[in-house]
Design an enzyme around this catalytic site. Structure first.
Site, PDB file in Angstrom:
ATOM      1  N   ASP A 139     -34.640 -20.651  30.535  1.00 33.09           N
ATOM      2  CA  ASP A 139     -33.790 -19.507  30.188  1.00 33.09           C
ATOM      3  C   ASP A 139     -33.011 -19.138  31.456  1.00 33.09           C
ATOM      4  OD1 ASP A 139     -32.716 -17.053  29.672  1.00 33.09           O
ATOM      5  OD2 ASP A 139     -34.561 -16.138  28.908  1.00 33.09           O
TER       6      ASP A 139
ATOM      7  N   TYR B 215     -16.095 -11.922  26.544  1.00 30.06           N
ATOM      8  CA  TYR B 215     -16.219 -13.314  26.987  1.00 30.06           C
ATOM      9  C   TYR B 215     -15.258 -13.555  28.161  1.00 30.06           C
ATOM     10  CZ  TYR B 215     -15.851 -18.452  26.625  1.00 30.06           C
ATOM     11  OH  TYR B 215     -15.842 -19.806  26.884  1.00 30.06           O
TER      12      TYR B 215
HETATM   13  C1  AKB Z   1     -14.165 -20.012  22.429  1.00 30.18           C
HETATM   14  O1  AKB Z   1     -13.378 -20.101  21.474  1.00 30.18           O
HETATM   15  O2  AKB Z   1     -14.778 -18.990  22.715  1.00 30.18           O
HETATM   16  C2  AKB Z   1     -14.315 -21.212  23.330  1.00 30.18           C
HETATM   17  C3  AKB Z   1     -13.363 -21.147  24.470  1.00 30.18           C
HETATM   18  C4  AKB Z   1     -11.937 -21.358  24.247  1.00 30.18           C
HETATM   19  O3  AKB Z   1     -13.770 -20.929  25.568  1.00 30.18           O
HETATM   20  N1  AKB Z   1     -14.117 -22.406  22.582  1.00 30.18           N
END
Ligand code: AKB
Length: 324
Positions: free
Chosen positions: A56, A146
């Site tokens: 992990d 992200y």
């Molecule tokens: C996503 O769609 O989150 C990934 C990326 C483009 O990093 N495939």
């Protein structure tokens, strides 16, 4: 400072990229010299031809232990929560992506690793960036968690290089198209799902608008980019954790038509959901001049070659599954 890669750890080996990168690295470096790790998905198939460890990334001590056990000198750190899943659980995305990366870098610093490769993503870009040929050097103000975690990863990687001399490398990957292992929880997943659905159901509802155009790349180009970047001479690198790498750029409709050309019964429609907003915040294409100049990056697959290969290989794989 920069040593050779001899014993390589691939963290996240059962994921979309890891499951293919491990076999390429084992071909080049030997089966027992490439150690894969997994957490939520157990390894299967050719991943079991060499050492595999459960790990992990939030457990820094365990990363250090595995590095010690196999005398690892280089790490590919691929474990991450992707964009769509990250938007439904931003706290988890922060923890896994930022703290996981931090833990890997700290192990790299303390155990004096030769090289750490961490893929970044087009997710680092936000709406202010030029839509066409987003430059390597530009404002990075992503609107998804992200993206925030990927910018942080790039900054941390560059910091560890400048502060500690740790050789951290990374490239901003587009959406990756592949047939071996499904991506999980990304915005560009439609570009993989469309192939499965075209072959299995003859119909696919894209979850983005038909005019959604994003940077994409076929897996053989992706694994080659990672390996070539890792093998490049450090003296040639003007960037470290943040190279744009570009390959394909096409709309959801272009992809649907390319598939229909080969599977005439394929029908499709477009029903955008919440992932559209993430897709809209990313550029259509990237300028990757620094990667081309510094380490000779050159993609090989165009839309037509990729579509031909993807359909052939996926049909083979699905037929084989049916026979079992
Ligand atoms: C996503 O769609 O989150 C990934 C990326 C483009 O990093 N495939």
């Amino acid at each position: 400072m920069a040593g050779q890669m001899k014993k390589i750890l691939v963290i996240g080996a059962t994921g979309q990229i890891g499951s293919e990168l491990v076999s390429h690295l084992r071909e080049d470096y030997g089966e027992n010299s490439v150690i894969g790790t997994y957490n939520n998905t157990d390894p299967s198939g050719d991943l079991l031809d060499g050492p595999m460890e459960k790990l992990d990334v939030l457990n820094a001590g365990r990363i250090g232990e595995v590095v010690d056990k196999y005398e690892v000198d280089s790490v590919f750190h691929l474990a991450a929560i992707l964009s769509a899943k990250g938007e439904s659980n931003p706290q988890l995305a922060f923890k896994v992506n930022v703290m996981g990366t931090f833990n890997v870098l700290e192990v790299g610093r303390k155990q004096q690793l030769n090289r750490i490769v961490i893929p970044s993503s087009i997710g680092v870009f936000g709406p202010e960036v030029p839509r066409e040929k987003a430059p390597n050097e530009t404002v990075l103000r992503p609107t998804s968690m992200y993206g925030v975690t990927k910018v942080t990863g790039e900054l941390l990687g560059n910091y560890y290089f400048n502060k500690y001399g740790l050789d951290v490398r990374g490239a901003r990957f587009p959406g990756i198209i592949s047939y071996k292992t499904l991506p999980g929880g990304g915005t560009t997943d439609y570009a993989v799902e469309a192939f499965y659905k075209a072959i299995e159901d003859r119909h696919y509802s894209f979850f983005v608008r038909e005019d959604t155009r994003l940077p994409l790349m076929y897996m053989p180009d992706c694994t080659r980019a990672l390996i070539e970047l890792a093998q490049a001479d450090l003296e040639d690198l003007n960037y470290h954790a943040d190279y744009n790498v570009s390959s394909l750029s096409f709309s959801a409709r272009d992809l649907a038509e390319a598939i229909r050309k080969r599977i005439p019964e394929f029908s499709f429609d477009f029903q955008p959901d919440e992932r559209q907003e993430i897709a809209d915040s990313w550029p259509n294409s990237m300028d990757d001049t620094p990667a081309r100049k510094d380490w000779g990056w050159q993609p090989r697959f165009g839309l037509e070659e990729m579509t031909d290969d993807m359909i052939d290989k996926l049909k083979e794989k699905l037929d084989e599954h049916e026979r079992k």
